[in-house]
Each structure stands twice: as C-alpha cells, then as structure tokens.
Scaffold this motif. Sequence first.
Motif, PDB file in Angstrom:
ATOM      1  N   TRP A 152      39.732  41.336  53.132  1.00  0.00           N
ATOM      2  CA  TRP A 152      39.524  39.844  52.765  1.00  0.00           C
ATOM      3  C   TRP A 152      39.076  39.239  54.041  1.00  0.00           C
ATOM      4  O   TRP A 152      39.113  37.979  54.288  1.00  0.00           O
ATOM      5  CB  TRP A 152      40.811  39.191  52.472  1.00  0.00           C
TER       6      TRP A 152
ATOM      7  N   ARG B 144      38.373  32.309  45.734  1.00  0.00           N
ATOM      8  CA  ARG B 144      38.711  33.415  45.275  1.00  0.00           C
ATOM      9  C   ARG B 144      39.431  32.951  43.589  1.00  0.00           C
ATOM     10  O   ARG B 144      39.161  33.637  42.648  1.00  0.00           O
ATOM     11  CB  ARG B 144      39.817  34.157  46.029  1.00  0.00           C
TER      12      ARG B 144
ATOM     13  N   LEU C 181      46.981  35.288  51.919  1.00  0.00           N
ATOM     14  CA  LEU C 181      45.918  36.134  52.578  1.00  0.00           C
ATOM     15  C   LEU C 181      46.442  37.272  53.173  1.00  0.00           C
ATOM     16  O   LEU C 181      45.823  38.468  53.063  1.00  0.00           O
ATOM     17  CB  LEU C 181      44.890  35.145  53.465  1.00  0.00           C
TER      18      LEU C 181
ATOM     19  N   ARG D 248      35.566  35.819  52.251  1.00  0.00           N
ATOM     20  CA  ARG D 248      36.080  36.690  53.528  1.00  0.00           C
ATOM     21  C   ARG D 248      36.586  35.488  54.442  1.00  0.00           C
ATOM     22  O   ARG D 248      35.752  34.635  54.675  1.00  0.00           O
ATOM     23  CB  ARG D 248      35.440  37.766  54.297  1.00  0.00           C
TER      24      ARG D 248
ATOM     25  N   ASP E  88      33.113  37.645  46.314  1.00  0.00           N
ATOM     26  CA  ASP E  88      32.946  38.073  47.857  1.00  0.00           C
ATOM     27  C   ASP E  88      33.335  36.963  48.714  1.00  0.00           C
ATOM     28  O   ASP E  88      32.284  36.235  49.089  1.00  0.00           O
ATOM     29  CB  ASP E  88      31.358  38.711  48.194  1.00  0.00           C
TER      30      ASP E  88
ATOM     31  N   TRP F   1      39.359  29.993  51.167  1.00  0.00           N
ATOM     32  CA  TRP F   1      39.301  31.425  50.529  1.00  0.00           C
ATOM     33  C   TRP F   1      40.121  31.539  49.496  1.00  0.00           C
ATOM     34  O   TRP F   1      39.508  31.916  48.505  1.00  0.00           O
ATOM     35  CB  TRP F   1      40.144  32.214  51.708  1.00  0.00           C
ATOM     36  N   TRP F   2      41.528  30.795  49.274  1.00  0.00           N
ATOM     37  CA  TRP F   2      42.255  30.963  48.186  1.00  0.00           C
ATOM     38  C   TRP F   2      41.562  30.304  46.787  1.00  0.00           C
ATOM     39  O   TRP F   2      41.567  30.463  45.856  1.00  0.00           O
ATOM     40  CB  TRP F   2      43.647  30.479  48.551  1.00  0.00           C
TER      41      TRP F   2
END
Length: 281
Positions: A3, A108, A247, A116, A114, A104-105
């Motif tokens: 990640w 995702r 994360l 990161r 994908d 990111w959260w």
Amino acid sequence: MSWLISAAELAARCAGESRPRILDVRWTLATPDGRADYRAGHIPGAVYVDLDAELSDHAVGGAGRHPLPAPGALQAAARRWGLRDGDPVVVYDDWNALAAARCWWLLRSAGVRDVRVLDGGWSAWLRAGLPSETGEQAPAPGTVTLTPADPGRTVDADAAAAVAADPGGLLLDARAAARYRGDEEPLDPRAGHIPGAVSAPTTDNLNPEGTFRGAAELRERFAGLGVGAGPTAVYCGSGVTACHQILALAVAGHDAALFPGSWSQWSGEPARPVATGPQPG
C-alpha cells in the motif's frame, strides 16, 4: 499488494508507460487549505485534492467534524481529478500521510484496486532530489466508476462501543496520548476517550523521518496493542488520521474498520460515556 510506494519507485513509474495518477492532498489542522503550497511546488502532473471540500461532506449533521462524502460526490470528485477505471493512483501530502491516508482509504473502499501512499510524502520526494513543478494541473475529466463502500469497512458509534466491549475485539484510539487521557481537548466538546478503547497514537507508526516503520515492526506494535483474530476498529478526532492507522494496519497485514464520526461525534452526544486516564477504563 504493497500500500506504500517509495519516491524512487514513483519516479521510475512516472518515467515508464504506466504512469500513475498522482493526487496531492495538502491539508493540516493549521493549514486546511493547501492549494497555495501545492501551487508553489508539487510532483509533476499531480492534481490537488481538497480534503475539506472533496473528501468530506460538511452538509451532514451529527456525524463529526469530517463526515464521509456521499458515493456520488466522491465519484464526481474523482472524475474531476482525471481518474479512469483501472488507473494506478498514488496519493501524498506533506503531513506524514495523515491526510493522504484519508484519500487512500476512500478510494480503496470505493473499489480502486491500485492506490498507494507515497511513503514520506512530499518531503521524501524533495530529499531524493526529484523534479517538481509549480502552478495547477487541470486534467481532462475522468470516467472512473466508484462503488459504494462495503458496510464492513465502517462502524457507527454503537458498533464502535460493541467492539470496545468485545473481549476478542479491539478499538484503537489514534489520537495523541494527551487527548486520549483527557489531559487536553483543543477541538471537541469533551475530553477523554471511548470506554474500552486502547491508546495507539499514529506517530508510533512512523520512523523519525516520517516514513512508515517496516511491516514486521508494525506487526509487533499492533500485536502488543492486542490486535488479533477478533474485530478491530479505529477512531481519531474526526475520522481523518484514523485512516493513517488503518493504512499502518494494512501494511502489517490486518484489516480494520473506521468509525468515521470518531471522537468529534462521540463527545458531542451527551448520553455517551467518557473515560479518562491512561487505561481503557
């Protein structure tokens, strides 16, 4: 998948054929609007993301200081950023990934496979002597289709309390230890923590230079806090920095749910109990 991505790896990918979409999430409590810093210098091609306006929905009442955006609003924002289905995405900030982890959260959770976080953020990019640009990117509109988050990725206040009370569960408080103990509360209505929650400041996820500790170190850290086979949930002040903890847990190989309203919601509901001191209590 990993990640995290290093500055060197990101630079190599930017020079290749599968260049990722790069999102700059400059935001701190002291400087919530990071656009000026972004315009003064950012990773080439990076698009600015406004955490308050695009990664939160302040029209929602009673859900803390940074309520989650509606799925349709997040998709509209992601299309403004130029995202398309299947695009690799890298997010970064200049605040030890505390803001970038929120992006990111959300991505995702919305089905972007994908995505990161740049390990060490903007500072790591500069330390590596890599190029930057000024001004503002205006990407062509994207066509990405996001999906509603799996309900298991979040918990509400009652479910957070249930995790804390579950002998096999673990509720982690990602705020600074002084706020957990109730020594101070600069932002929210009451000081203290959710009864049964364990103090786990996000600062302990990092090395001194602001990069994440290795997976083995993080596994050891979370094992010491009690992460195991039972359910794990995380909260912070308003649901932003808790994503950093999630994360770090993901790097260590653990899944955890987010309590989006976090302490700002809990402490604003007078009927909710509050514990103080260094123990879960």
